[in-house]
Scaffold this motif. Structure first.
Motif, PDB file in Angstrom:
ATOM      1  N   TYR B  36     -42.481 -34.747 -10.356  1.00 53.71           N
ATOM      2  CA  TYR B  36     -43.875 -34.355 -10.114  1.00 53.71           C
ATOM      3  C   TYR B  36     -44.615 -33.924 -11.363  1.00 53.71           C
ATOM      4  O   TYR B  36     -45.834 -33.873 -11.369  1.00 53.71           O
ATOM      5  CB  TYR B  36     -43.952 -33.255  -9.042  1.00 53.71           C
ATOM      6  CG  TYR B  36     -43.511 -31.884  -9.511  1.00 53.71           C
ATOM      7  CD1 TYR B  36     -42.180 -31.512  -9.442  1.00 53.71           C
ATOM      8  CD2 TYR B  36     -44.433 -30.965 -10.017  1.00 53.71           C
ATOM      9  CE1 TYR B  36     -41.767 -30.261  -9.877  1.00 53.71           C
ATOM     10  CE2 TYR B  36     -44.022 -29.712 -10.457  1.00 53.71           C
ATOM     11  CZ  TYR B  36     -42.698 -29.376 -10.384  1.00 53.71           C
ATOM     12  OH  TYR B  36     -42.284 -28.156 -10.829  1.00 53.71           O
ATOM     13  N   ASN B  37     -43.899 -33.563 -12.430  1.00 53.78           N
ATOM     14  CA  ASN B  37     -44.649 -33.237 -13.642  1.00 53.78           C
ATOM     15  C   ASN B  37     -44.433 -34.243 -14.776  1.00 53.78           C
ATOM     16  O   ASN B  37     -44.713 -33.956 -15.931  1.00 53.78           O
ATOM     17  CB  ASN B  37     -44.430 -31.790 -14.097  1.00 53.78           C
ATOM     18  CG  ASN B  37     -42.990 -31.501 -14.383  1.00 53.78           C
ATOM     19  OD1 ASN B  37     -42.201 -32.422 -14.548  1.00 53.78           O
ATOM     20  ND2 ASN B  37     -42.641 -30.234 -14.433  1.00 53.78           N
ATOM     21  N   LEU B  92     -49.466 -34.404 -19.382  1.00 53.32           N
ATOM     22  CA  LEU B  92     -49.644 -33.234 -18.510  1.00 53.32           C
ATOM     23  C   LEU B  92     -50.786 -32.357 -19.023  1.00 53.32           C
ATOM     24  O   LEU B  92     -51.630 -31.898 -18.243  1.00 53.32           O
ATOM     25  CB  LEU B  92     -48.315 -32.462 -18.479  1.00 53.32           C
ATOM     26  CG  LEU B  92     -48.020 -31.503 -17.336  1.00 53.32           C
ATOM     27  CD1 LEU B  92     -48.169 -32.158 -15.977  1.00 53.32           C
ATOM     28  CD2 LEU B  92     -46.593 -30.949 -17.491  1.00 53.32           C
ATOM     29  N   ASN B  93     -50.864 -32.143 -20.331  1.00 47.19           N
ATOM     30  CA  ASN B  93     -52.002 -31.410 -20.913  1.00 47.19           C
ATOM     31  C   ASN B  93     -53.312 -32.170 -20.683  1.00 47.19           C
ATOM     32  O   ASN B  93     -54.339 -31.571 -20.360  1.00 47.19           O
ATOM     33  CB  ASN B  93     -51.810 -31.217 -22.417  1.00 47.19           C
ATOM     34  CG  ASN B  93     -50.752 -30.175 -22.750  1.00 47.19           C
ATOM     35  OD1 ASN B  93     -50.274 -29.457 -21.876  1.00 47.19           O
ATOM     36  ND2 ASN B  93     -50.375 -30.099 -24.012  1.00 47.19           N
ATOM     37  N   LYS B  96     -54.095 -31.601 -16.915  1.00 48.63           N
ATOM     38  CA  LYS B  96     -54.293 -30.217 -16.456  1.00 48.63           C
ATOM     39  C   LYS B  96     -55.245 -29.448 -17.362  1.00 48.63           C
ATOM     40  O   LYS B  96     -55.801 -28.436 -16.953  1.00 48.63           O
ATOM     41  CB  LYS B  96     -52.958 -29.464 -16.427  1.00 48.63           C
ATOM     42  CG  LYS B  96     -51.838 -30.154 -15.661  1.00 48.63           C
ATOM     43  CD  LYS B  96     -51.960 -29.988 -14.172  1.00 48.63           C
ATOM     44  CE  LYS B  96     -50.773 -30.610 -13.449  1.00 48.63           C
ATOM     45  NZ  LYS B  96     -50.986 -30.707 -11.997  1.00 48.63           N
ATOM     46  N   GLN B  97     -55.365 -29.847 -18.630  1.00 48.59           N
ATOM     47  CA  GLN B  97     -56.129 -29.051 -19.587  1.00 48.59           C
ATOM     48  C   GLN B  97     -57.315 -29.796 -20.194  1.00 48.59           C
ATOM     49  O   GLN B  97     -58.195 -29.164 -20.777  1.00 48.59           O
ATOM     50  CB  GLN B  97     -55.221 -28.572 -20.725  1.00 48.59           C
ATOM     51  CG  GLN B  97     -54.000 -27.802 -20.247  1.00 48.59           C
ATOM     52  CD  GLN B  97     -53.322 -27.045 -21.365  1.00 48.59           C
ATOM     53  OE1 GLN B  97     -53.135 -27.575 -22.455  1.00 48.59           O
ATOM     54  NE2 GLN B  97     -52.952 -25.809 -21.110  1.00 48.59           N
ATOM     55  N   ASP B  99     -57.201 -31.166 -22.850  1.00 49.28           N
ATOM     56  CA  ASP B  99     -57.107 -30.720 -24.252  1.00 49.28           C
ATOM     57  C   ASP B  99     -55.630 -30.796 -24.662  1.00 49.28           C
ATOM     58  O   ASP B  99     -54.751 -30.936 -23.808  1.00 49.28           O
ATOM     59  CB  ASP B  99     -57.635 -29.282 -24.374  1.00 49.28           C
ATOM     60  CG  ASP B  99     -58.054 -28.924 -25.806  1.00 49.28           C
ATOM     61  OD1 ASP B  99     -57.814 -29.731 -26.729  1.00 49.28           O
ATOM     62  OD2 ASP B  99     -58.617 -27.842 -25.989  1.00 49.28           O
ATOM     63  N   HIS B 100     -55.375 -30.683 -25.966  1.00 44.58           N
ATOM     64  CA  HIS B 100     -54.002 -30.593 -26.480  1.00 44.58           C
ATOM     65  C   HIS B 100     -53.170 -31.840 -26.195  1.00 44.58           C
ATOM     66  O   HIS B 100     -52.024 -31.739 -25.769  1.00 44.58           O
ATOM     67  CB  HIS B 100     -53.285 -29.344 -25.930  1.00 44.58           C
ATOM     68  CG  HIS B 100     -54.088 -28.092 -26.041  1.00 44.58           C
ATOM     69  ND1 HIS B 100     -54.378 -27.294 -24.976  1.00 44.58           N
ATOM     70  CD2 HIS B 100     -54.699 -27.510 -27.096  1.00 44.58           C
ATOM     71  CE1 HIS B 100     -55.119 -26.260 -25.349  1.00 44.58           C
ATOM     72  NE2 HIS B 100     -55.336 -26.377 -26.644  1.00 44.58           N
ATOM     73  N   ARG B 180     -43.451 -20.798 -30.155  1.00 46.69           N
ATOM     74  CA  ARG B 180     -44.654 -21.398 -29.608  1.00 46.69           C
ATOM     75  C   ARG B 180     -44.280 -22.623 -28.786  1.00 46.69           C
ATOM     76  O   ARG B 180     -43.289 -23.293 -29.085  1.00 46.69           O
ATOM     77  CB  ARG B 180     -45.605 -21.844 -30.746  1.00 46.69           C
ATOM     78  CG  ARG B 180     -46.029 -20.705 -31.691  1.00 46.69           C
ATOM     79  CD  ARG B 180     -46.959 -19.724 -31.009  1.00 46.69           C
ATOM     80  NE  ARG B 180     -47.340 -18.622 -31.881  1.00 46.69           N
ATOM     81  CZ  ARG B 180     -46.742 -17.423 -31.882  1.00 46.69           C
ATOM     82  NH1 ARG B 180     -45.723 -17.168 -31.073  1.00 46.69           N
ATOM     83  NH2 ARG B 180     -47.170 -16.466 -32.691  1.00 46.69           N
ATOM     84  N   MET B 181     -45.075 -22.952 -27.759  1.00 44.58           N
ATOM     85  CA  MET B 181     -44.874 -24.175 -26.958  1.00 44.58           C
ATOM     86  C   MET B 181     -46.238 -24.751 -26.645  1.00 44.58           C
ATOM     87  O   MET B 181     -47.017 -24.126 -25.932  1.00 44.58           O
ATOM     88  CB  MET B 181     -44.168 -23.850 -25.631  1.00 44.58           C
ATOM     89  CG  MET B 181     -42.763 -23.352 -25.764  1.00 44.58           C
ATOM     90  SD  MET B 181     -42.032 -23.068 -24.114  1.00 44.58           S
ATOM     91  CE  MET B 181     -40.472 -22.270 -24.616  1.00 44.58           C
ATOM     92  N   TYR B 182     -46.529 -25.950 -27.181  1.00 45.64           N
ATOM     93  CA  TYR B 182     -47.833 -26.566 -26.955  1.00 45.64           C
ATOM     94  C   TYR B 182     -47.781 -27.669 -25.897  1.00 45.64           C
ATOM     95  O   TYR B 182     -48.822 -28.114 -25.412  1.00 45.64           O
ATOM     96  CB  TYR B 182     -48.395 -27.120 -28.263  1.00 45.64           C
ATOM     97  CG  TYR B 182     -48.499 -26.077 -29.368  1.00 45.64           C
ATOM     98  CD1 TYR B 182     -48.974 -24.789 -29.091  1.00 45.64           C
ATOM     99  CD2 TYR B 182     -48.126 -26.368 -30.670  1.00 45.64           C
ATOM    100  CE1 TYR B 182     -49.072 -23.836 -30.101  1.00 45.64           C
ATOM    101  CE2 TYR B 182     -48.223 -25.415 -31.678  1.00 45.64           C
ATOM    102  CZ  TYR B 182     -48.692 -24.154 -31.388  1.00 45.64           C
ATOM    103  OH  TYR B 182     -48.787 -23.215 -32.389  1.00 45.64           O
ATOM    104  N   GLY B 183     -46.574 -28.161 -25.597  1.00 44.38           N
ATOM    105  CA  GLY B 183     -46.443 -29.130 -24.508  1.00 44.38           C
ATOM    106  C   GLY B 183     -46.808 -30.556 -24.870  1.00 44.38           C
ATOM    107  O   GLY B 183     -47.032 -31.388 -23.994  1.00 44.38           O
TER     108      GLY B 183
END
Lengths: 255, 255
Positions: B36-37, B92-93, B96-97, B99-100, B180-183
């Protein structure tokens, strides 16, 4: 009165951001506080001094709780106008990355959230707002983030909580669509305000939480201590900012 | 020949970035892949089709290894010109975002890193370069990151490795100045190229690694599998990108 203060603080923050970006390009001093990665720079201190002086000028008689200066020990009663200031949030990012840091400022009146400001310095975006005022990024109004579940969104949980396996928070991370860590409460709070994150859990000092809390609550997000109580304005708290759904899910998973 | 390809790919990537930002504003389709992700969108697929068509036009006879299309199963020999393509990294970013996320592309000639490109879509910054060419962000040449230690810098380690306690990587995170985790491999690779991170560990597919590897090596960073071997161009690897100091420290901590 509050409207006039709001206008003056917004102008001050834009001036301060320009100065901050300029100071970042010049040599600045870095010192350690409690340990080798708890840093303070001369830019933090200059910013704090300027914010402090300006607030005392536009709002005489106010109290000011500020990261590098007074700490919370000096203030025991949030009565009247209390300004809570983080002159550079994400100092480690500021020093090591020259990016991903912010300036945060909030006004609480008799302990009640009233005005909040987060300046995303590098992106030149000022998030500001308060109860009944809406929340804006620069001049654009933000809509309330959708009430998504853990599985539908990304969460940020600070690294000490994940690496220390505090309160089953790694289980919360695994239940989410993904885990992110930006290393600055300002950056993670912006993620919550814009809906880029659906939950953020961290141990936060008053100056890490105050501004984001004002705006998050105005956008219908839940802000509470992990034990379910309302965070104390003058203390550090293990805090959760989340959508309503995620707040309920985290309460179940961390019981 | 290589110079001409370089010029054409840079032009194509700027056009493609404009289209990507436009497509992000329109409704697009999202589908799940392995779970799902693990997402793919119609924008990934459109981008991939356009990159594929363009590369076959400017470099006839080349092989193309691409995330959403062929997978590595079709290609067993990296001989000749092999283009490795990630049409949207950090899907995914992206979803969901908004961005990034990035677009990544690399040319390997007879298995040798030759050209690398990472487009930071939202910030409109194109990182590009190759062996002997230097590494540039847009037109500005990047200097080699300082050879810092774990304690002096920030690391990114992907969340499955931290949450699964793989290879003592939580110990590596604790030894660093911060985690850090930016994905998105594109975002973390940019962190390595600019010196904002001193180490990055993740399980990477060929299209996650190829572009960053070309540029990281040109800047004197270490790129290797966690077991110390050179990553295979056509396979997925648990990979480390790091300063020389951090590479040695991680080898000791994960022994």
């Amino acid at each position: 009165m509050i409207d006039e203060l709001d206008k003056q603080v917004i102008e001050m923050l834009w001036r301060l951001n320009q100065q901050t970006l300029h100071r970042m390009q010049e040599p600045f001093q870095v010192a350690t506080k409690t340990n080798y990665n708890d840093l303070v720079t001369s830019v933090d201190k200059q910013n704090e001094r300027e914010i402090d002086g300006y607030l005392r000028q536009i709002d005489p008689g106010c109290q000011i709780l500020s990261e590098e200066g007074f700490g919370s020990q000096g203030i025991t009663d949030p009565a009247g106008h209390l300004w809570i200031v983080d002159p550079i949030d994400g100092t480690l990012n500021f020093v090591k990355q020259r990016d991903h840091f912010g300036i945060m400022l909030a006004l609480y009146v008799d302990g009640q959230p009233t005005l909040g400001y987060i300046m995303d310095c590098m992106n030149k975006r000022l998030y500001h707002g308060g109860p009944g005022r809406g929340v804006f990024v620069n001049d654009q109004r933000l809509s309330a983030p959708a009430d998504l579940s853990l599985r539908e969104g990304l969460v940020s949980i600070s690294s000490p909580l994940i690496l220390g396996n505090v309160n089953q928070l790694p289980t919360v991370a695994k239940a989410a669509s993904g885990l992110r860590m930006y290393g600055s409460a300002a950056m993670e709070m912006i993620g919550m305000l814009t809906g880029e994150l659906v939950g953020y859990v961290s141990h936060l000092h008053p100056w890490d939480l105050a501004a984001g809390r004002v705006m998050a609550e105005e956008l219908g997000l839940v802000v509470k201590s992990i034990d379910g109580t309302t965070p104390d304005v003058l203390s550090s708290n293990l805090v959760l900012i989340a959508t309503k759904q995620v707040s309920r899910e985290i309460a179940e998973l961390t019981d």
